[in-house]
Design an enzyme around this catalytic site. Structure first.
Site, PDB file in Angstrom:
ATOM      1  N   GLY A   9     -13.352 -53.163   9.830  1.00 44.02           N
ATOM      2  CA  GLY A   9     -13.886 -52.826  11.163  1.00 44.02           C
ATOM      3  C   GLY A   9     -14.104 -51.325  11.278  1.00 44.02           C
ATOM      4  O   GLY A   9     -13.953 -50.731  12.341  1.00 44.02           O
ATOM      5  N   GLN A  13     -15.428 -48.153  17.323  1.00 47.85           N
ATOM      6  CA  GLN A  13     -15.083 -46.914  18.036  1.00 47.85           C
ATOM      7  C   GLN A  13     -13.928 -46.173  17.357  1.00 47.85           C
ATOM      8  O   GLN A  13     -13.994 -44.969  17.136  1.00 47.85           O
ATOM      9  CB  GLN A  13     -14.717 -47.236  19.501  1.00 47.85           C
ATOM     10  CG  GLN A  13     -14.559 -45.976  20.353  1.00 47.85           C
ATOM     11  CD  GLN A  13     -13.837 -46.231  21.684  1.00 47.85           C
ATOM     12  OE1 GLN A  13     -13.299 -47.304  21.926  1.00 47.85           O
ATOM     13  NE2 GLN A  13     -13.837 -45.229  22.530  1.00 47.85           N
ATOM     14  N   ASP A  35     -17.003 -53.431   6.989  1.00 51.28           N
ATOM     15  CA  ASP A  35     -17.354 -53.997   8.297  1.00 51.28           C
ATOM     16  C   ASP A  35     -18.377 -55.098   8.040  1.00 51.28           C
ATOM     17  O   ASP A  35     -18.861 -55.246   6.913  1.00 51.28           O
ATOM     18  CB  ASP A  35     -17.961 -52.885   9.202  1.00 51.28           C
ATOM     19  CG  ASP A  35     -17.809 -53.197  10.694  1.00 51.28           C
ATOM     20  OD1 ASP A  35     -18.416 -54.197  11.148  1.00 51.28           O
ATOM     21  OD2 ASP A  35     -17.110 -52.454  11.401  1.00 51.28           O
ATOM     22  N   ILE A  36     -18.711 -55.859   9.098  1.00 50.58           N
ATOM     23  CA  ILE A  36     -19.777 -56.856   8.933  1.00 50.58           C
ATOM     24  C   ILE A  36     -21.151 -56.238   9.187  1.00 50.58           C
ATOM     25  O   ILE A  36     -22.166 -56.900   9.052  1.00 50.58           O
ATOM     26  CB  ILE A  36     -19.588 -58.073   9.883  1.00 50.58           C
ATOM     27  CG1 ILE A  36     -19.295 -57.603  11.313  1.00 50.58           C
ATOM     28  CG2 ILE A  36     -18.499 -58.997   9.373  1.00 50.58           C
ATOM     29  CD1 ILE A  36     -19.333 -58.714  12.344  1.00 50.58           C
ATOM     30  N   ARG A  37     -21.168 -54.958   9.579  1.00 50.62           N
ATOM     31  CA  ARG A  37     -22.436 -54.255   9.821  1.00 50.62           C
ATOM     32  C   ARG A  37     -22.290 -52.827   9.325  1.00 50.62           C
ATOM     33  O   ARG A  37     -21.175 -52.354   9.107  1.00 50.62           O
ATOM     34  CB  ARG A  37     -22.741 -54.235  11.320  1.00 50.62           C
ATOM     35  CG  ARG A  37     -21.651 -53.493  12.098  1.00 50.62           C
ATOM     36  CD  ARG A  37     -21.882 -53.475  13.597  1.00 50.62           C
ATOM     37  NE  ARG A  37     -20.719 -52.911  14.281  1.00 50.62           N
ATOM     38  CZ  ARG A  37     -20.715 -51.778  14.979  1.00 50.62           C
ATOM     39  NH1 ARG A  37     -21.818 -51.063  15.085  1.00 50.62           N
ATOM     40  NH2 ARG A  37     -19.626 -51.346  15.582  1.00 50.62           N
ATOM     41  N   ASP A  53     -16.618 -59.631   5.672  1.00 47.92           N
ATOM     42  CA  ASP A  53     -16.169 -60.414   6.820  1.00 47.92           C
ATOM     43  C   ASP A  53     -14.684 -60.709   6.596  1.00 47.92           C
ATOM     44  O   ASP A  53     -14.329 -61.514   5.725  1.00 47.92           O
ATOM     45  CB  ASP A  53     -16.986 -61.711   6.911  1.00 47.92           C
ATOM     46  CG  ASP A  53     -16.488 -62.607   8.045  1.00 47.92           C
ATOM     47  OD1 ASP A  53     -15.457 -62.271   8.675  1.00 47.92           O
ATOM     48  OD2 ASP A  53     -17.136 -63.640   8.286  1.00 47.92           O
ATOM     49  N   TYR A 143      -7.743 -61.772  25.328  1.00 47.91           N
ATOM     50  CA  TYR A 143      -7.447 -60.650  24.422  1.00 47.91           C
ATOM     51  C   TYR A 143      -5.945 -60.353  24.403  1.00 47.91           C
ATOM     52  O   TYR A 143      -5.341 -60.203  23.336  1.00 47.91           O
ATOM     53  CB  TYR A 143      -8.234 -59.446  24.930  1.00 47.91           C
ATOM     54  CG  TYR A 143      -8.031 -58.148  24.206  1.00 47.91           C
ATOM     55  CD1 TYR A 143      -8.494 -57.960  22.907  1.00 47.91           C
ATOM     56  CD2 TYR A 143      -7.422 -57.058  24.845  1.00 47.91           C
ATOM     57  CE1 TYR A 143      -8.349 -56.743  22.267  1.00 47.91           C
ATOM     58  CE2 TYR A 143      -7.272 -55.836  24.214  1.00 47.91           C
ATOM     59  CZ  TYR A 143      -7.735 -55.678  22.923  1.00 47.91           C
ATOM     60  OH  TYR A 143      -7.590 -54.473  22.296  1.00 47.91           O
TER      61      TYR A 143
HETATM   62  N1  LIG Z   1     -10.922 -48.902  21.903  1.00 46.76           N
HETATM   63  C1  LIG Z   1      -9.872 -49.093  22.687  1.00 46.76           C
HETATM   64  O1  LIG Z   1      -9.805 -48.543  23.795  1.00 46.76           O
HETATM   65  C2  LIG Z   1      -8.722 -49.946  22.189  1.00 46.76           C
HETATM   66  C3  LIG Z   1      -7.567 -50.027  22.980  1.00 46.76           C
HETATM   67  C4  LIG Z   1      -6.506 -50.835  22.552  1.00 46.76           C
HETATM   68  C5  LIG Z   1      -6.578 -51.493  21.317  1.00 46.76           C
HETATM   69  N2  LIG Z   1      -7.714 -51.399  20.565  1.00 46.76           N
HETATM   70  C6  LIG Z   1      -7.751 -52.134  19.289  1.00 46.76           C
HETATM   71  O2  LIG Z   1      -8.145 -51.294  18.216  1.00 46.76           O
HETATM   72  C7  LIG Z   1      -8.928 -52.031  17.261  1.00 46.76           C
HETATM   73  C8  LIG Z   1     -10.278 -51.349  17.062  1.00 46.76           C
HETATM   74  O3  LIG Z   1     -10.925 -51.261  18.319  1.00 46.76           O
HETATM   75  P1  LIG Z   1     -12.363 -50.594  18.515  1.00 46.76           P
HETATM   76  O4  LIG Z   1     -12.407 -50.108  19.909  1.00 46.76           O
HETATM   77  O5  LIG Z   1     -12.660 -49.666  17.398  1.00 46.76           O
HETATM   78  O6  LIG Z   1     -13.278 -51.895  18.420  1.00 46.76           O
HETATM   79  P2  LIG Z   1     -14.870 -51.990  18.170  1.00 46.76           P
HETATM   80  O7  LIG Z   1     -15.344 -53.220  18.824  1.00 46.76           O
HETATM   81  O8  LIG Z   1     -15.515 -50.685  18.520  1.00 46.76           O
HETATM   82  O9  LIG Z   1     -14.938 -52.141  16.588  1.00 46.76           O
HETATM   83  C9  LIG Z   1     -14.562 -53.325  15.928  1.00 46.76           C
HETATM   84  C10 LIG Z   1     -15.353 -53.405  14.622  1.00 46.76           C
HETATM   85  O10 LIG Z   1     -14.983 -54.616  13.946  1.00 46.76           O
HETATM   86  C11 LIG Z   1     -16.140 -55.140  13.322  1.00 46.76           C
HETATM   87  N3  LIG Z   1     -15.958 -56.584  13.055  1.00 46.76           N
HETATM   88  C12 LIG Z   1     -16.137 -57.617  13.913  1.00 46.76           C
HETATM   89  N4  LIG Z   1     -15.911 -58.779  13.299  1.00 46.76           N
HETATM   90  C13 LIG Z   1     -15.564 -58.489  12.015  1.00 46.76           C
HETATM   91  C14 LIG Z   1     -15.211 -59.272  10.875  1.00 46.76           C
HETATM   92  N5  LIG Z   1     -15.179 -60.621  10.934  1.00 46.76           N
HETATM   93  N6  LIG Z   1     -14.914 -58.638   9.731  1.00 46.76           N
HETATM   94  C15 LIG Z   1     -14.968 -57.274   9.650  1.00 46.76           C
HETATM   95  N7  LIG Z   1     -15.309 -56.474  10.690  1.00 46.76           N
HETATM   96  C16 LIG Z   1     -15.599 -57.083  11.864  1.00 46.76           C
HETATM   97  C17 LIG Z   1     -17.256 -54.859  14.319  1.00 46.76           C
HETATM   98  O11 LIG Z   1     -18.527 -54.893  13.689  1.00 46.76           O
HETATM   99  C18 LIG Z   1     -16.864 -53.465  14.817  1.00 46.76           C
HETATM  100  O12 LIG Z   1     -17.506 -52.431  14.079  1.00 46.76           O
HETATM  101  C19 LIG Z   1      -9.007 -53.463  17.818  1.00 46.76           C
HETATM  102  O13 LIG Z   1      -7.971 -54.231  17.275  1.00 46.76           O
HETATM  103  C20 LIG Z   1      -8.764 -53.262  19.296  1.00 46.76           C
HETATM  104  O14 LIG Z   1      -8.249 -54.428  19.869  1.00 46.76           O
HETATM  105  C21 LIG Z   1      -8.774 -50.644  20.983  1.00 46.76           C
END
Ligand SMILES: NC(=O)c1ccc[n+]([C@@H]2O[C@H](COP(=O)([O-])OP(=O)(O)OC[C@H]3O[C@@H](n4cnc5c(N)ncnc54)[C@H](O)[C@@H]3O)[C@@H](O)[C@H]2O)c1
Length: 315
Positions: A9, A13, A35-37, A53, A143
């Site tokens: 992933g 962000q 990542d998947i993208r 994936d 979630y």
């Molecule tokens: N951003 C926040 O404010 C926040 C707060 C608390 C917890 N988190 C946790 O931190 C982690 C990262 O969050 P983020 O904000 O970067 O999320 P995001 O949605 O920005 O990024 C997630 C990434 O995972 C990739 N992804 C989706 N399915 C996938 C798969 N099957 N295999 C591989 N990659 C895959 C997506 O393409 C994406 O780039 C998550 O577990 C989220 O729950 C984030």
């Protein structure tokens, strides 16, 4: 000794900034982004990348063997707002990726895991102010249920199989390099973009919704810090409370006005208000402070100034 780290992933962000920071620290070739993208140019051009994936155990195992991976940072997940729309997809993604990584560690194919939890593990019956590390946890969102279950499984794999998995309950994260991915605190990033591009913002939460937040630099520093701490000092094997600041949309708007005096904000709460109402207003992170010397550096005003300074040439 050089180690190879896999970020799953990596284009999200947090993953984007985490990958770039780890590459700076350990060397570009040591950090395999996946990542998947595809991600942004900085990420794609600075080191190795795999389309992967993480719900596919065999594909994951193959990448880990090919690159001699010893550590995995699992950042793939479906976030709070999107998960309410696609509950089963969120459950499958959030749990299956975690089980795949935990089982690879159980089979001794990797040595160490970072998996992020969230303040969403708490729910409407949790004490709202200064929420303690150990307290009532009855999450009311898809979630939150997945993160709470994830925490229990991490602790179980540590206790039963000695899997070295470490976790943090991130608050809402604010960053300028990558846009947020479908969470309830996304307003705290969008607001800076709109302040610069339009001078106004319509917020999807009510003006007095007080939520715990953190600037991305602090979140990345915490992540590296918990992973570098000797294993015996990590006493919480579910996930650590982590805090930096708490504020409302109204307070954030006031902070923006100190830099952009004409900025205007309006409020049109949507379904995300109910999610926000179920979360704590502030978090007690004294155990992370004690166990691995955690200390936040960014408050709201410093975050505002840093965000607007970095975004002004981009927006
Ligand atoms: N951003 C926040 O404010 C926040 C707060 C608390 C917890 N988190 C946790 O931190 C982690 C990262 O969050 P983020 O904000 O970067 O999320 P995001 O949605 O920005 O990024 C997630 C990434 O995972 C990739 N992804 C989706 N399915 C996938 C798969 N099957 N295999 C591989 N990659 C895959 C997506 O393409 C994406 O780039 C998550 O577990 C989220 O729950 C984030």
């Amino acid at each position: 000794m050089s180690k190879y780290i896999l970020i799953i992933g990596a284009c999200g962000q947090i993953g984007t900034e985490l990958t770039l920071t780890l590459r700076e620290k350990y060397g570009n070739d040591q950090i395999i982004a996946s990542d998947i993208r595809e991600g942004n140019d900085d990420l794609m051009e600075s080191g190795p990348f795999e389309i992967l994936d993480a719900t596919n155990y065999d594909a994951l195992e193959e990448v880990i063997a090919y690159h001699d991976i010893t550590e995995v940072y699992l950042m793939a997940a479906m976030l709070s707002a999107t998960a309410e729309k696609f509950p089963m997809r969120a459950w499958n993604l959030n749990m299956n990726t975690l089980f795949n990584v935990l089982n690879l560690a159980k089979e001794k194919k990797i040595e160490k895991i970072f998996w992020p939890s969230s303040i969403a593990v708490f729910g409407p019956t949790t004490p709202k102010e200064n929420t303690p590390q150990n307290t009532i946890m009855e999450p009311s969102t898809v979630y939150g249920i997945s993160k709470q279950s994830g925490e229990r499984w991490c602790e179980y794999y540590f206790n039963k199989f000695n899997v070295d998995v470490r976790s943090i309950r991130y608050p809402g994260l604010i960053s300028w390099k990558t846009m947020p991915g479908g969470g309830t605190t996304d307003y705290a990033v969008e607001i800076y973009h709109k302040a610069l591009s339009e001078g106004s913002y319509t917020c999807f939460l009510e003006e007095d919704t007080n939520l715990p937040m953190m600037f991305m630099d602090d979140a990345i520093r915490a992540t590296l810090q918990i992973m570098e701490t000797p294993a015996e000092k990590i006493k919480e094997r579910s996930a650590y409370n982590l805090a930096a600041m708490s504020f409302t949309p109204k307070e954030m708007a006031e902070s923006i006005k100190t830099v952009i005096p004409k900025f205007k904000i309006a409020y049109e709460p949507d379904f995300r208000q109910e999610i926000a109402n179920s979360w704590p207003s502030s978090i007690d992170d004294s155990i992370a402070q004690k166990d691995w010397n955690w200390k936040a550096e960014f408050n709201l005003q410093k975050t505002t100034e840093t965000m607007l300074e970095n975004l002004k040439n981009r927006v």
